[in-house]
Design a protein around this motif. Structure first.
Motif, PDB file in Angstrom:
ATOM      1  N   PHE A   6       0.746  -1.393  -0.142  1.00 53.17           N
ATOM      2  CA  PHE A   6      -0.011   0.147  -0.141  1.00 53.17           C
ATOM      3  C   PHE A   6       0.913   1.222   0.074  1.00 53.17           C
ATOM      4  O   PHE A   6       2.211   1.138   0.331  1.00 53.17           O
ATOM      5  N   ILE A   7       0.299   2.347  -0.128  1.00 50.65           N
ATOM      6  CA  ILE A   7       0.803   3.696  -0.322  1.00 50.65           C
ATOM      7  C   ILE A   7       0.214   4.690   0.911  1.00 50.65           C
ATOM      8  O   ILE A   7      -0.998   4.716   1.034  1.00 50.65           O
ATOM      9  N   THR A   9      -0.625   8.005   1.653  1.00 48.83           N
ATOM     10  CA  THR A   9      -0.449   9.206   0.710  1.00 48.83           C
ATOM     11  C   THR A   9      -0.441  10.581   1.722  1.00 48.83           C
ATOM     12  O   THR A   9      -0.369  11.651   0.970  1.00 48.83           O
ATOM     13  N   CYS A  34       4.155  -1.115   3.286  1.00 45.27           N
ATOM     14  CA  CYS A  34       4.192   0.260   2.734  1.00 45.27           C
ATOM     15  C   CYS A  34       5.269   0.590   1.644  1.00 45.27           C
ATOM     16  O   CYS A  34       6.468   0.264   2.120  1.00 45.27           O
ATOM     17  N   LYS A  35       4.991   0.654   0.313  1.00 49.79           N
ATOM     18  CA  LYS A  35       5.986   0.746  -0.632  1.00 49.79           C
ATOM     19  C   LYS A  35       6.148   2.361  -0.801  1.00 49.79           C
ATOM     20  O   LYS A  35       7.234   2.393  -1.560  1.00 49.79           O
ATOM     21  N   ALA A 246      -5.590  -3.000  -1.119  1.00 47.84           N
ATOM     22  CA  ALA A 246      -4.449  -2.659  -1.310  1.00 47.84           C
ATOM     23  C   ALA A 246      -3.993  -2.368  -2.769  1.00 47.84           C
ATOM     24  O   ALA A 246      -3.455  -1.100  -2.952  1.00 47.84           O
ATOM     25  N   SER A 247      -4.332  -3.227  -3.674  1.00 44.35           N
ATOM     26  CA  SER A 247      -3.947  -3.055  -5.013  1.00 44.35           C
ATOM     27  C   SER A 247      -4.733  -1.906  -5.833  1.00 44.35           C
ATOM     28  O   SER A 247      -4.246  -1.182  -6.430  1.00 44.35           O
ATOM     29  N   THR A 249      -6.340   0.717  -4.238  1.00 42.12           N
ATOM     30  CA  THR A 249      -5.804   2.034  -3.600  1.00 42.12           C
ATOM     31  C   THR A 249      -4.461   2.611  -4.183  1.00 42.12           C
ATOM     32  O   THR A 249      -4.350   3.658  -4.310  1.00 42.12           O
ATOM     33  N   THR A 250      -3.501   1.563  -4.263  1.00 40.93           N
ATOM     34  CA  THR A 250      -2.218   1.907  -4.995  1.00 40.93           C
ATOM     35  C   THR A 250      -2.491   2.439  -6.168  1.00 40.93           C
ATOM     36  O   THR A 250      -1.645   3.388  -6.615  1.00 40.93           O
ATOM     37  N   GLN A 251      -3.190   1.416  -6.893  1.00 38.11           N
ATOM     38  CA  GLN A 251      -3.400   2.228  -8.389  1.00 38.11           C
ATOM     39  C   GLN A 251      -3.951   3.365  -8.561  1.00 38.11           C
ATOM     40  O   GLN A 251      -3.421   4.306  -9.488  1.00 38.11           O
ATOM     41  N   GLU A 254      -0.969   6.070  -7.684  1.00 41.17           N
ATOM     42  CA  GLU A 254      -0.183   6.197  -8.975  1.00 41.17           C
ATOM     43  C   GLU A 254      -0.740   6.814  -9.992  1.00 41.17           C
ATOM     44  O   GLU A 254      -0.160   7.488 -10.795  1.00 41.17           O
TER      45      GLU A 254
END
Length: 260
Positions: A6-7, A9, A34-35, A246-247, A249-251, A254
């Protein structure tokens, strides 16, 4: 390392609250999945400090620059004049900006003028906005509508409103809602509000660290690793698995922040 990446933000990782253990905080964040962490500024001093901090951790910490509404005082024009050149220094967004009439309307006109100036920067630079709004959604929406077709997008940070308020903000179709620890609070209505009107594709995760820690850490210093608790609660609310939250919300992050 968690399989659910996840990020975060929105984390004020430059703050003195992290001065003794910033490295350990980042390590715990990585271990939790966290990435990346996006670091908002509140004024000229923090904008400069965040740029310096993020350069030490490329690819993990990403800087913003801007003037927070609570920092809009008599010197706001001079601060903006000095913040503007920083936008060419690897900044990923203009923030944290917005309107805040929670405590006082003393600088109401100045806040509106400072926000409008920074909204124009977003149009010029194509940098997204990280928007803070407390007790001022009507005024915020009125201002943003003048620039709606030109704005690249951004985040309505720390959304805690009702279905009507969420729907109004989602009319700005290049913007998403930032959801943090309030989602986990016992009396929060967000677990019902969000699935009713907000698609997962319009949400990003955030902590607002060191503030607003989620349950079971409520009352403690917040940190990016705690996004995992927000993620778990959101998966429950939307009745989907945590990997999907996670996928998606990360997209979303980005997409909204193309410079990361």
């Amino acid at each position: 390392m968690s399989s659910k990446l996840f990020i975060d933000t929105h984390a004020h990782l430059d703050g003195e609250e992290f001065s003794q253990d910033r490295q350990e905080v980042m390590q715990r964040a990585r271990e939790a999945g966290c990435k990346a962490i996006f670091v908002p500024a509140i004024d000229l001093k923090t904008s400069e400090r965040i740029l310096s901090l993020c350069r030490q951790y490329p690819g993990f910490l990403f800087p913003m620059a801007g003037l927070h509404p609570e920092e809009v005082k008599d010197d706001w024009q001079e601060q903006l004049k000095q913040i503007r050149p920083l936008l060419a220094c690897g900044i990923i967004a203009i923030g944290e900006v917005g309107l805040d009439y929670y405590w006082s309307r003393e600088f109401e006109r100045e806040q509106l003028a400072a926000l409008e100036e920074q909204v124009k920067w977003s149009v010029e630079t194509r940098l997204p906005l990280m928007i803070h709004c407390r007790k001022a959604q009507n005024e915020l929406v009125h201002l943003l509508r003048h620039y709606e077709s030109e704005l690249p997008g951004g985040v309505f940070h720390c959304f805690t409103g009702n279905e009507k308020e969420a729907a109004e903000l989602l009319q700005f179709d290049r913007f998403v809602l930032g959801i943090g620890g309030v989602l986990t609070f016992k009396k929060s209505h967000l677990p019902e509000t969000l699935p009713a009107v907000v698609p997962l594709e319009r949400i990003v995760l955030e902590t607002d660290a060191p503030y607003m820690a989620p349950v079971p850490h409520r009352g403690e210093r917040n940190e990016s690793a705690f996004v995992s608790h927000i993620l778990t609660r959101m998966a429950e609310a939307y009745a989907v698995d945590e990997e999907l939250v996670a996928s998606v919300t990360t997209q979303n992050a980005e997409r909204i922040f193309p410079k990361i």
